[in-house]
Design an enzyme around this catalytic site. Structure first.
Site, PDB file in Angstrom:
ATOM      1  N   ASP A  40      10.748  45.135  38.801  1.00 15.34           N
ATOM      2  CA  ASP A  40      11.737  45.749  38.944  1.00 15.34           C
ATOM      3  C   ASP A  40      12.904  44.884  38.182  1.00 15.34           C
ATOM      4  O   ASP A  40      13.995  45.036  38.527  1.00 15.34           O
ATOM      5  CB  ASP A  40      12.218  46.252  40.180  1.00 15.34           C
ATOM      6  CG  ASP A  40      12.166  44.868  41.338  1.00 15.34           C
ATOM      7  OD1 ASP A  40      11.920  43.692  40.754  1.00 15.34           O
ATOM      8  OD2 ASP A  40      12.493  44.942  42.293  1.00 15.34           O
ATOM      9  N   HIS A 243       7.193  31.431  12.626  1.00 20.10           N
ATOM     10  CA  HIS A 243       8.104  32.164  13.825  1.00 20.10           C
ATOM     11  C   HIS A 243       7.279  31.260  15.157  1.00 20.10           C
ATOM     12  O   HIS A 243       7.197  31.959  16.120  1.00 20.10           O
ATOM     13  CB  HIS A 243       7.358  33.367  13.930  1.00 20.10           C
ATOM     14  CG  HIS A 243       8.095  34.314  12.874  1.00 20.10           C
ATOM     15  ND1 HIS A 243       7.175  35.573  12.598  1.00 20.10           N
ATOM     16  CD2 HIS A 243       8.995  34.115  12.092  1.00 20.10           C
ATOM     17  CE1 HIS A 243       8.228  36.052  11.750  1.00 20.10           C
ATOM     18  NE2 HIS A 243       8.974  35.218  11.350  1.00 20.10           N
ATOM     19  N   ASP A 260      15.974  26.622  13.885  1.00 20.99           N
ATOM     20  CA  ASP A 260      16.478  27.993  13.428  1.00 20.99           C
ATOM     21  C   ASP A 260      17.222  28.506  14.669  1.00 20.99           C
ATOM     22  O   ASP A 260      16.321  28.932  15.483  1.00 20.99           O
ATOM     23  CB  ASP A 260      15.272  28.611  12.951  1.00 20.99           C
ATOM     24  CG  ASP A 260      15.700  30.021  12.281  1.00 20.99           C
ATOM     25  OD1 ASP A 260      17.103  30.393  12.572  1.00 20.99           O
ATOM     26  OD2 ASP A 260      15.045  30.528  11.477  1.00 20.99           O
ATOM     27  N   ASP A 271      22.957  32.899  12.097  1.00 21.57           N
ATOM     28  CA  ASP A 271      21.548  32.428  11.928  1.00 21.57           C
ATOM     29  C   ASP A 271      21.462  31.052  10.847  1.00 21.57           C
ATOM     30  O   ASP A 271      21.681  31.179   9.704  1.00 21.57           O
ATOM     31  CB  ASP A 271      20.826  33.758  11.006  1.00 21.57           C
ATOM     32  CG  ASP A 271      19.343  33.375  11.058  1.00 21.57           C
ATOM     33  OD1 ASP A 271      18.785  32.321  11.290  1.00 21.57           O
ATOM     34  OD2 ASP A 271      18.727  34.507  10.083  1.00 21.57           O
ATOM     35  N   HIS A 350       8.197  33.231   2.187  1.00 18.83           N
ATOM     36  CA  HIS A 350       9.093  34.184   2.746  1.00 18.83           C
ATOM     37  C   HIS A 350      10.057  34.201   1.567  1.00 18.83           C
ATOM     38  O   HIS A 350      10.463  33.713   0.506  1.00 18.83           O
ATOM     39  CB  HIS A 350       9.582  33.907   3.946  1.00 18.83           C
ATOM     40  CG  HIS A 350      10.275  32.537   4.426  1.00 18.83           C
ATOM     41  ND1 HIS A 350      11.845  32.513   3.776  1.00 18.83           N
ATOM     42  CD2 HIS A 350      10.146  31.390   4.955  1.00 18.83           C
ATOM     43  CE1 HIS A 350      12.167  31.019   4.047  1.00 18.83           C
ATOM     44  NE2 HIS A 350      11.120  30.582   4.333  1.00 18.83           N
ATOM     45  N   HIS A 354      18.604  37.577   3.917  1.00 13.86           N
ATOM     46  CA  HIS A 354      18.416  38.934   4.495  1.00 13.86           C
ATOM     47  C   HIS A 354      19.887  39.207   4.771  1.00 13.86           C
ATOM     48  O   HIS A 354      20.820  38.399   4.891  1.00 13.86           O
ATOM     49  CB  HIS A 354      17.674  39.126   5.700  1.00 13.86           C
ATOM     50  CG  HIS A 354      17.772  38.025   6.840  1.00 13.86           C
ATOM     51  ND1 HIS A 354      18.867  38.092   7.628  1.00 13.86           N
ATOM     52  CD2 HIS A 354      17.361  37.001   7.011  1.00 13.86           C
ATOM     53  CE1 HIS A 354      18.811  37.091   8.528  1.00 13.86           C
ATOM     54  NE2 HIS A 354      17.858  36.213   7.943  1.00 13.86           N
ATOM     55  N   HIS A 361      18.616  40.649  11.097  1.00 15.25           N
ATOM     56  CA  HIS A 361      18.021  41.341   9.747  1.00 15.25           C
ATOM     57  C   HIS A 361      18.973  42.416   9.933  1.00 15.25           C
ATOM     58  O   HIS A 361      18.292  43.678  10.166  1.00 15.25           O
ATOM     59  CB  HIS A 361      16.567  41.482   9.928  1.00 15.25           C
ATOM     60  CG  HIS A 361      15.776  40.289  10.073  1.00 15.25           C
ATOM     61  ND1 HIS A 361      14.386  40.042  10.299  1.00 15.25           N
ATOM     62  CD2 HIS A 361      16.347  38.980   9.757  1.00 15.25           C
ATOM     63  CE1 HIS A 361      14.283  38.746  10.314  1.00 15.25           C
ATOM     64  NE2 HIS A 361      15.327  37.940  10.205  1.00 15.25           N
ATOM     65  N   GLU A 384      18.195  31.021   2.756  1.00 13.70           N
ATOM     66  CA  GLU A 384      17.169  29.997   3.584  1.00 13.70           C
ATOM     67  C   GLU A 384      16.042  29.727   2.902  1.00 13.70           C
ATOM     68  O   GLU A 384      14.878  30.070   3.376  1.00 13.70           O
ATOM     69  CB  GLU A 384      17.096  30.962   5.083  1.00 13.70           C
ATOM     70  CG  GLU A 384      16.687  32.419   4.742  1.00 13.70           C
ATOM     71  CD  GLU A 384      16.405  32.883   6.157  1.00 13.70           C
ATOM     72  OE1 GLU A 384      15.791  32.300   6.744  1.00 13.70           O
ATOM     73  OE2 GLU A 384      16.947  33.922   6.687  1.00 13.70           O
ATOM     74  N   TYR A 388       7.022  24.459   2.965  1.00  9.17           N
ATOM     75  CA  TYR A 388       6.056  24.071   4.347  1.00  9.17           C
ATOM     76  C   TYR A 388       4.691  23.884   3.890  1.00  9.17           C
ATOM     77  O   TYR A 388       3.992  24.570   3.187  1.00  9.17           O
ATOM     78  CB  TYR A 388       5.899  25.662   5.081  1.00  9.17           C
ATOM     79  CG  TYR A 388       7.241  26.326   5.248  1.00  9.17           C
ATOM     80  CD1 TYR A 388       8.167  26.047   6.311  1.00  9.17           C
ATOM     81  CD2 TYR A 388       7.962  27.068   4.421  1.00  9.17           C
ATOM     82  CE1 TYR A 388       9.114  26.560   6.603  1.00  9.17           C
ATOM     83  CE2 TYR A 388       9.006  27.793   4.574  1.00  9.17           C
ATOM     84  CZ  TYR A 388       9.601  27.407   5.500  1.00  9.17           C
ATOM     85  OH  TYR A 388      11.000  28.171   5.568  1.00  9.17           O
ATOM     86  N   ARG A 405      13.235  24.004   6.215  1.00 12.61           N
ATOM     87  CA  ARG A 405      14.004  25.152   5.804  1.00 12.61           C
ATOM     88  C   ARG A 405      15.561  24.758   5.985  1.00 12.61           C
ATOM     89  O   ARG A 405      15.821  24.048   7.042  1.00 12.61           O
ATOM     90  CB  ARG A 405      13.827  26.378   6.559  1.00 12.61           C
ATOM     91  CG  ARG A 405      14.596  27.628   6.197  1.00 12.61           C
ATOM     92  CD  ARG A 405      14.004  28.764   6.704  1.00 12.61           C
ATOM     93  NE  ARG A 405      13.773  28.929   8.234  1.00 12.61           N
ATOM     94  CZ  ARG A 405      12.799  29.024   9.007  1.00 12.61           C
ATOM     95  NH1 ARG A 405      11.585  28.421   8.331  1.00 12.61           N
ATOM     96  NH2 ARG A 405      12.971  29.030  10.417  1.00 12.61           N
ATOM     97  N   GLU A 407      19.265  26.940   6.084  1.00 16.22           N
ATOM     98  CA  GLU A 407      19.619  28.032   6.106  1.00 16.22           C
ATOM     99  C   GLU A 407      21.257  28.198   6.544  1.00 16.22           C
ATOM    100  O   GLU A 407      21.410  27.562   7.385  1.00 16.22           O
ATOM    101  CB  GLU A 407      18.857  29.063   7.143  1.00 16.22           C
ATOM    102  CG  GLU A 407      19.516  30.599   7.338  1.00 16.22           C
ATOM    103  CD  GLU A 407      18.688  31.418   8.499  1.00 16.22           C
ATOM    104  OE1 GLU A 407      17.884  30.826   9.063  1.00 16.22           O
ATOM    105  OE2 GLU A 407      18.475  32.484   8.237  1.00 16.22           O
TER     106      GLU A 407
HETATM  107  N1  GLY Z   1      16.060  33.412  12.568  1.00 14.01           N
HETATM  108  C1  GLY Z   1      15.550  34.671  11.730  1.00 14.01           C
HETATM  109  C2  GLY Z   1      15.580  34.458  10.157  1.00 14.01           C
HETATM  110  O1  GLY Z   1      15.820  33.370   9.749  1.00 14.01           O
HETATM  111  O2  GLY Z   1      15.474  35.598   9.614  1.00 14.01           O
HETATM  112 MN    MN Z   2      16.992  32.138  10.910  1.00 16.75          MN
HETATM  113 MN    MN Z   3      17.485  34.284   8.552  1.00 12.80          MN
END
Ligand code: GLY
Ligand code: MN
Ligand code: MN
Length: 439
Positions: A40, A243, A260, A271, A350, A354, A361, A384, A388, A405, A407
Site C-alpha cells: 500500500d 545504465h 550522470d 541532465d 549511443h 536528445h 528524453h 553527451e 567506453y 562521458r 554531458e
Molecule cells: N541520463 C540520461 C541521459 O543522459 O540520456
Molecule cells: Mn545524462
Molecule cells: Mn542525456
C-alpha cells in the site's frame, strides 16, 4: 517569477495555441495515475508532462478537456473537495478552486467525465487524446464514441477522426518559452552545484552511494522535487555500463568516476555527466582519453546553432571520437574506413544527445519527412559524447576499463548556443583544481 510560482496565463496561452492547431474537435488530456510501489505504498506522484504543460495543475485524477472552435474552451475534471481525505492526504483544490486559481473556463468533478464527454463529442469533427498510450483510456475513448453513436437516431453524429493529441503538443513543447528557459537554467545551476559537491566528496575508499547521497542532498536543499532520472555514479569500469544505477561499489585510487545526474525542478529536467579522478589527478592514459571526449563535445557544441540539422552535432562528435580511437590504437584503419564500417560503435554506441524539457528524453521528432530536423531558437538539447573501453585482451592495457562521458545541456539561440550547465567544471585543469581545493 520564481520557478515554483505559477502564472496561469502561460498555461492558458498554451491551451489557446493547441485549440487553434486542432482545427476543430475536442482534446482530452489525462494526467498520470498514482502508482503502487509495494503493497500500500506509492511511488512519489509525478503528473503527466503533456497535462502539466497545458494546465499547471499537479493533482492526480485530473483530466483536461479542450473544446476547439471560434470560442475555444478549457474544462478541468478533478477530485472534489473532501475533508476526510484532505485530513489524511492534504489539500485539494476541488473544481471551483481549480477553476479560479488556474483560469479554466469551467471545472467539474472527475466522476462526471464520461457522461459529459458523451454529450460534448456530439457533432464534433475530431477526438484528440493520447491514442495508444494506455489501454484503459483507449477503452474509455471508444466508450465515449459509442455513446454518441448510440444517439444517432436523435441526429447526433460522432467524430470521424481520432488523432493523437501528443503530436500537436510535442511540437509546442519542443520550443521553450522564456519562463521554461528560466526554470531550466535554474535546474541546470542546481545540478551543476550537485556535481561540484560530488567531485569534492570523492576519494579512495568512499562508496558510489555516498556520492549519490551528496547529489540528492544538493538537489533537494535547493527545492528540486526529484532527480530527473536515477543518478549514475560509476567508479572505474562500472562507467562502461551505460545504465549502471546500483551505485554500490567502492571508489578506488587511480580510477575515474562517472556521474550522470540532474535534478527535476518544477517539472523540468536537467541532465549532466562529468567524469573525474577518484584521487586528485588524472593518469596520463585517462587524460588522453578525456581530452578526446572533451574535443568531441566541443566540436558537437560548435554545431548547435540555428539551421544546423539535428544530426550535425552527432556527426561532428563521431569524427573526433573515431580519430581518437585510431590514435589510441583501439581501432585499425583510416578515419574514412572507421566511419564507413562504423567500427567506432564498439567504443561509442549511443547518440550524442536528445531533446530536454519536462521529460529528460523530451518530446519532439528528430526527423521530419525523412530529413533531420533543423535546430531553431528555444530548442534545448543535451550534448553527451563518450568513450567506453570495456576491459578486453585486444585493447591497450592502460586503457582497459576507462569509461568517460561529458554531458551538457544546451539552448539553441539566434547566435552561439547557450550552455546552460556551464557552471559544472569540465577541463582537466578545472577538475583537478577543484579536487585539490577539497583535499
Ligand atoms: N541520463 C540520461 C541521459 O543522459 O540520456
Ligand atoms: Mn545524462
Ligand atoms: Mn542525456
Amino acid at each position: 517569477m520564481k520557478p515554483n510560482e505559477l502564472d496561469p496565463s502561460l498555461h492558458g496561452a498554451r491551451r489557446a495555441r493547441l485549440a487553434q492547431a486542432m482545427q476543430g474537435g475536442i482534446a482530452v488530456v489525462p494526467t498520470a495515475p498514482e502508482r503502487i510501489r509495494n503493497r500500500d505504498t506509492h511511488y512519489p506522484y509525478r503528473y503527466d508532462s503533456h497535462f502539466y504543460y497545458l494546465s499547471g495543475f499537479a493533482e492526480p485524477e485530473s483530466v483536461l478537456v479542450i473544446v476547439a472552435g471560434a470560442q475555444p474552451k478549457s474544462l478541468l475534471f478533478c477530485r472534489e473537495k473532501n475533508e476526510e481525505r484532505e485530513t489524511w492526504d492534504g489539500f485539494r483544490f476541488g473544481p471551483k478552486g481549480a477553476q479560479e486559481r488556474f483560469g479554466f473556463d469551467a471545472a467539474f468533478p472527475i466522476g462526471e467525465l464520461d457522461a459529459q464527454l458523451a454529450a460534448l463529442l456530439s457533432d464534433q469533427p475530431a477526438l484528440y487524446y493520447p491514442v495508444g498510450a494506455d489501454a484503459e483510456w483507449d477503452l474509455r475513448a471508444m466508450g465515449w464514441l459509442n455513446a454518441v453513436r448510440a444517439q444517432a437516431r436523435s441526429g447526433a453524429s460522432a467524430p470521424e477522426r481520432v488523432q493523437d493529441v501528443r503530436a500537436l503538443v510535442d511540437e509546442m513543447r519542443l520550443v521553450k518559452d522564456a519562463h521554461e528557459m528560466e526554470v531550466m537554467r535554474r535546474a541546470a545551476a542546481i545540478s551543476a552545484g550537485a556535481h561540484k559537491r560530488a567531485i569534492r566528496a570523492a576519494r579512495p575508499g568512499r562508496f558510489e552511494y555516498e556520492l549519490e547521497a551528496e547529489l540528492l542532498y544538493e538537489f533537494r536543499r535547493h527545492g528540486a522535487q526529484f532527480p530527473a532520472y536515477w543518478p549514475i555514479v560509476a567508479g572505474g569500469a562500472n562507467a562502461c555500463v551505460l545504465h549502471y544505477v546500483s551505485n554500490d561499489d567502492v571508489l578506488r585510487d587511480g580510477e575515474l568516476v562517472l556521474i550522470d545526474a540532474g535534478c527535476e525542478l518544477a517539472g523540468y529536467a536537467s541532465d549532466i555527466t562529468r567524469t573525474f579522478p577518484v584521487g586528485n589527478k588524472f593518469s596520463g592514459a585517462q587524460k588522453e582519453v578525456y581530452e578526446i571526449v572533451l574535443a568531441a563535445q566541443a566540436a558537437a557544441i560548435g554545431k548547435v546553432r540555428t539551421g544546423s540539422g539535428w544530426n550535425e552535432p552527432h556527426d561532428a562528435a563521431v569524427r573526433v571520437l573515431a580519430q581518437g580511437m585510431i590514435d589510441l590504437k583501439l581501432l585499425a584503419g583510416t578515419l574514412d574506413e572507421v566511419l564507413e564500417k562504423e567500427t567506432y560503435k564498439r567504443f561509442y554506441m549511443h547518440r550524442t544527445g536528445h531533446w530536454l524539457g519536462l521529460d529528460v528524453h523530451d518530446a519532439g521528432d528528430y526527423k521530419r519527412a525523412g530529413k533531420w530536423r533543423p535546430l531553431a531558437p528555444g530548442m534545448v538539447l543535451t550534448v553527451e559524447p563518450g568513450l567506453y573501453i570495456r576491459p578486453a585482451d585486444d585493447v591497450p592495457k592502460a586503457l582497459r576499463g576507462i569509461g568517460i562521458r561529458i554531458e551538457d545541456d544546451v539552448l539553441v539561440t539566434n547566435g552561439a548556443c547557450e550552455v546552460i550547465t556551464h557552471e559544472t567544471p569540465k577541463s582537466v585543469a578545472d577538475i583537478e583544481a577543484l579536487k585539490r581545493d577539497a583535499s
